[in-house]
Design an enzyme around this catalytic site. Structure first.
Site, short mmCIF file in Angstrom:
data_model
loop_
_atom_site.label_atom_id
_atom_site.label_comp_id
_atom_site.label_asym_id
_atom_site.label_seq_id
_atom_site.Cartn_x
_atom_site.Cartn_y
_atom_site.Cartn_z
N ASP A 1 4.01 8.95 2.08
CA ASP A 1 3.71 7.56 1.71
C ASP A 1 3.60 6.80 3.02
O ASP A 1 3.95 7.33 4.09
CB ASP A 1 4.87 7.03 0.84
CG ASP A 1 4.68 5.58 0.38
OD1 ASP A 1 3.56 5.04 0.49
OD2 ASP A 1 5.68 4.97 -0.08
N ARG B 1 -4.52 7.00 -11.69
CA ARG B 1 -3.75 5.77 -11.97
C ARG B 1 -4.33 5.04 -13.18
O ARG B 1 -3.61 4.41 -13.94
CB ARG B 1 -3.76 4.84 -10.75
CG ARG B 1 -3.01 5.35 -9.52
CD ARG B 1 -1.50 5.33 -9.73
NE ARG B 1 -1.04 4.05 -10.21
CZ ARG B 1 -0.74 3.00 -9.43
NH1 ARG B 1 -0.81 3.12 -8.13
NH2 ARG B 1 -0.34 1.86 -9.95
N ARG C 1 4.53 -7.04 -9.77
CA ARG C 1 4.81 -6.39 -8.47
C ARG C 1 5.65 -7.36 -7.66
O ARG C 1 5.22 -8.47 -7.35
CB ARG C 1 3.50 -6.06 -7.74
CG ARG C 1 3.71 -5.57 -6.33
CD ARG C 1 2.48 -4.93 -5.73
NE ARG C 1 2.25 -3.60 -6.27
CZ ARG C 1 1.45 -2.68 -5.70
NH1 ARG C 1 0.82 -2.96 -4.58
NH2 ARG C 1 1.30 -1.49 -6.24
N CYS D 1 0.12 8.13 -2.23
CA CYS D 1 -0.17 7.08 -3.22
C CYS D 1 -1.22 6.09 -2.72
O CYS D 1 -1.84 5.41 -3.52
CB CYS D 1 1.11 6.36 -3.62
SG CYS D 1 1.86 5.44 -2.27
N1 CP Z 1 -0.51 3.17 -4.75
C1 CP Z 1 -0.57 1.86 -5.06
O1 CP Z 1 0.25 1.32 -5.79
O2 CP Z 1 -1.62 1.22 -4.50
P1 CP Z 1 -1.87 -0.35 -4.47
O3 CP Z 1 -0.83 -0.95 -3.54
O4 CP Z 1 -3.25 -0.50 -3.92
O5 CP Z 1 -1.73 -0.90 -5.85
N1 NVA Z 2 5.99 2.30 -0.23
C1 NVA Z 2 4.79 1.51 -0.29
C2 NVA Z 2 3.99 1.87 -1.50
C3 NVA Z 2 2.70 1.11 -1.66
C4 NVA Z 2 1.96 1.48 -2.91
C5 NVA Z 2 5.15 0.04 -0.28
O1 NVA Z 2 6.17 -0.33 -0.90
O2 NVA Z 2 4.44 -0.75 0.33
#
Ligand code: CP
Ligand code: NVA
Length: 303
Positions: free
Chosen positions: A224, A291, A105, A264
């Site tokens: 979102d 998920r 991430r 999400c």
């Molecule tokens: N939706 C999602 O990716 O959640 P997290 O940020 O908790 O992983």
């Molecule tokens: N758009 C959000 C999604 C989190 C799962 C972000 O990037 O923080």
């Protein structure tokens, strides 16, 4: 066909490959105990690098690896040298000699591309500023469970046109759903991704700035967070720009009578009222649970 591939964006996957991942997810959901017994990832390891916070992605990836008989190692922002004292390229080259896969991430999407280029093992994008393909897979899975088909389904996206929206656009375009998107001016999805989806010519896609128009007769209503991770400094400004984009029961009254609401997560009340979020049309917690199944499908097939 999926073995040893990276999962950076759904752009790299055909309709048949996405279909296969969704079918594996369904099988995993129905036969989780069998997967636990067979342990198809026994002896495999997944390095999980998180430069941003996470609840769902981290927990589901760790649980899926455990169910599949593999091992996962979580590395938070302060746990490794990456980006501070060591280049992404060098980190990629080291980890590729030790593990079976990397799940990462990151902020800039190019960082997962660099990892994938130099590591020699599959890299799974666990969210970048541009894409969130794991989320899209769970969203498609949730939609299919509810309607039994993708055919004729209209998805209305109300909110920011960034990472989660981009991935859902690609997922809808590849699987033949119609997607109508409403964003405030200046927050439209990337032109390049829009162009890519339109060129696929499977699912219809349309972008506007009008939530009322977009939500009309929608089967699926999605939003979102308005302030994505890394955008904290723009919070005040963004909330001003997004003030007419809250999903509430006034707005959803023109969706189809059996519409589902998805998000999400994490969620904030400015995006959606409690009435809709906790209401009878909301499938947000089932979407979160899904998920686990879709991430397990990706890990099993790629590793
Ligand atoms: N939706 C999602 O990716 O959640 P997290 O940020 O908790 O992983
Ligand atoms: N758009 C959000 C999604 C989190 C799962 C972000 O990037 O923080």
């Amino acid at each position: 066909m999926l073995r040893n591939r990276s999962f950076l964006t759904l752009r790299d996957f055909s309709q048949a490959e996405i279909r296969f991942l969704l079918d594996t997810a369904k099988d995993f959901k129905q036969n989780r105990d069998l997967y636990r017994k067979d342990a198809p990832l026994r002896g495999k390891s997944l390095i999980m690098i998180f430069q941003k916070r996470s609840t769902r992605t981290r927990v589901t990836a760790e649980l899926a690896m455990a169910d599949l008989g593999g091992k996962s190692i979580f590395l938070g922002q302060d746990d490794i040298h990456l980006g501070v004292n060591e280049t992404i390229k060098d980190t990629a080259m080291v980890l590729g000699r030790m593990a079976s896969g990397i799940l990462a991430r990151v902020y800039e999407h190019k960082d997962v591309e660099i990892l994938a280029k130099y590591t020699g093992i599959p890299v799974i994008n666990a969210l970048s500023d541009t894409y969130h393909p794991l989320q899209c897979l769970a969203d498609l899975f949730t939609i299919e469970i509810h309607f039994g088909t993708f055919e004729g389904i209209k998805v209305a996206w109300i909110g920011d046109g960034n990472n989660v929206c981009h991935s859902l656009m690609i997922g809808c375009a590849k699987m033949g759903l119609t997607m109508h998107i409403a964003t405030p001016i200046g927050y439209e999805p990337s032109e390049d991704i829009l162009h890519y989806c339109k060129k696929l010519n499977y699912g219809e896609i349309h972008v506007s700035h009008n939530p009322e128009e977009v939500i009309k007769d929608a089967d699926v209503v999605v939003t979102d967070t308005f302030v994505s991770m890394g955008q904290e400094a723009q919070r005040e400004e963004k909330l001003k720009h997004f003030k007419d984009f809250q999903v509430n029961s006034d707005l959803t009254s023109s969706a189809k009578s059996d519409y589902i609401f998805m998000h999400c997560l994490p969620r904030h009340p400015e995006e959606v009222t409690d009435e809709v979020f906790y209401g009878p049309h909301s499938v947000v917690f089932e979407e979160a649970e899904n998920r686990l199944y879709t991430t397990a499908a990706v890990l099993k097939n790629l590793l």
